[in-house]
Design a protein around this motif. Structure first.
Motif, PDB file in Angstrom:
ATOM      1  N   TRP A 101     -23.426 -69.907 -45.991  1.00 51.04           N
ATOM      2  CA  TRP A 101     -22.591 -71.051 -46.351  1.00 51.04           C
ATOM      3  C   TRP A 101     -23.016 -72.253 -45.516  1.00 51.04           C
ATOM      4  O   TRP A 101     -23.327 -72.125 -44.326  1.00 51.04           O
ATOM      5  N   SER A 124     -21.354 -74.476 -44.137  1.00 43.64           N
ATOM      6  CA  SER A 124     -20.505 -74.668 -42.955  1.00 43.64           C
ATOM      7  C   SER A 124     -20.763 -73.654 -41.854  1.00 43.64           C
ATOM      8  O   SER A 124     -20.414 -73.893 -40.696  1.00 43.64           O
ATOM      9  N   THR A 125     -21.374 -72.509 -42.163  1.00 42.78           N
ATOM     10  CA  THR A 125     -21.622 -71.493 -41.130  1.00 42.78           C
ATOM     11  C   THR A 125     -23.067 -71.495 -40.636  1.00 42.78           C
ATOM     12  O   THR A 125     -23.356 -70.891 -39.605  1.00 42.78           O
ATOM     13  N   GLY A 177     -12.375 -68.022 -40.635  1.00 44.62           N
ATOM     14  CA  GLY A 177     -12.441 -69.292 -41.355  1.00 44.62           C
ATOM     15  C   GLY A 177     -13.887 -69.727 -41.516  1.00 44.62           C
ATOM     16  O   GLY A 177     -14.740 -69.410 -40.689  1.00 44.62           O
ATOM     17  N   HIS A 178     -14.169 -70.438 -42.579  1.00 40.85           N
ATOM     18  CA  HIS A 178     -15.548 -70.800 -42.873  1.00 40.85           C
ATOM     19  C   HIS A 178     -15.871 -72.265 -42.599  1.00 40.85           C
ATOM     20  O   HIS A 178     -16.944 -72.732 -42.940  1.00 40.85           O
ATOM     21  N   SER A 179     -14.949 -72.977 -41.940  1.00 43.77           N
ATOM     22  CA  SER A 179     -15.276 -74.347 -41.556  1.00 43.77           C
ATOM     23  C   SER A 179     -16.274 -74.285 -40.402  1.00 43.77           C
ATOM     24  O   SER A 179     -16.408 -73.250 -39.736  1.00 43.77           O
ATOM     25  N   MET A 180     -16.970 -75.382 -40.153  1.00 48.93           N
ATOM     26  CA  MET A 180     -17.909 -75.411 -39.032  1.00 48.93           C
ATOM     27  C   MET A 180     -17.191 -75.090 -37.730  1.00 48.93           C
ATOM     28  O   MET A 180     -17.677 -74.326 -36.904  1.00 48.93           O
ATOM     29  N   TYR A 181     -16.014 -75.668 -37.562  1.00 44.24           N
ATOM     30  CA  TYR A 181     -15.246 -75.441 -36.337  1.00 44.24           C
ATOM     31  C   TYR A 181     -14.839 -73.972 -36.202  1.00 44.24           C
ATOM     32  O   TYR A 181     -15.025 -73.366 -35.152  1.00 44.24           O
ATOM     33  N   ASN A 182     -14.273 -73.403 -37.261  1.00 41.57           N
ATOM     34  CA  ASN A 182     -13.804 -72.013 -37.194  1.00 41.57           C
ATOM     35  C   ASN A 182     -14.941 -71.040 -36.928  1.00 41.57           C
ATOM     36  O   ASN A 182     -14.796 -70.116 -36.125  1.00 41.57           O
TER      37      ASN A 182
END
Length: 109
Positions: free
Chosen positions: A81, A83-84, A51-56
Motif C-alpha cells: 500500500w 501508505s505503508t 491502521g494503514h495510514s503512514m502514521y499508524n
C-alpha cells in the motif's frame, strides 16, 4: 470487507492456533498499538495488521519491531500500500523484513 468477514477471519486464526496445540505459546493482542506495546517486553513473532495510514504503520513498527528477538519474525500486512511503503523501506534498511512472493515470483498483493 464483506459482512461478518472479520469474525470469519478471526475464527480461522483461532482454529489455526488451537488445533495444533499452539495456544499455550501464542498471545493474541487486540488493542490500539500504543496500548499493546505495554503488554509485552519481547516476542519471537510479530504480526502487524493495524491502521494503514503512514502514521499508524510507522507507529506500529517503532513501538513493536524492537521487541522482536534476534532471529525472530515480523509479518506486516499490506506492505504494498502506498501508505505503508515508507515503513517497509525503513525495515528493509535494517534488513528486518523480506517480502514474500507468489509462486510466480511476483510480490504478494
Amino acid at each position: 470487507m464483506e459482512e461478518g468477514g472479520f469474525e470469519r477471519i478471526k475464527s480461522g486464526l483461532l482454529r489455526f492456533v488451537e488445533e495444533p496445540g499452539l495456544a499455550p505459546n501464542v498471545r493474541i493482542i487486540e488493542a490500539p498499538s500504543d496500548d499493546a506495546s505495554n503488554l509485552f517486553d519481547q516476542t519471537d513473532y510479530l504480526h502487524i495488521d493495524g491502521g494503514h495510514s503512514m502514521y499508524n504503520a510507522a507507529e506500529d513498527v517503532v513501538l513493536h519491531a524492537k521487541k522482536v528477538v534476534p532471529g525472530g519474525l515480523i509479518i506486516m500486512d499490506d506492505v504494498e500500500w502506498q501508505s505503508t511503503v515508507p515503513t517497509v523501506a525503513t525495515l528493509e534498511i535494517g534488513r528486518r523484513i523480506r517480502t514474500f512472493l507468489h509462486a510466480k515470483g511476483e510480490p504478494h498483493a
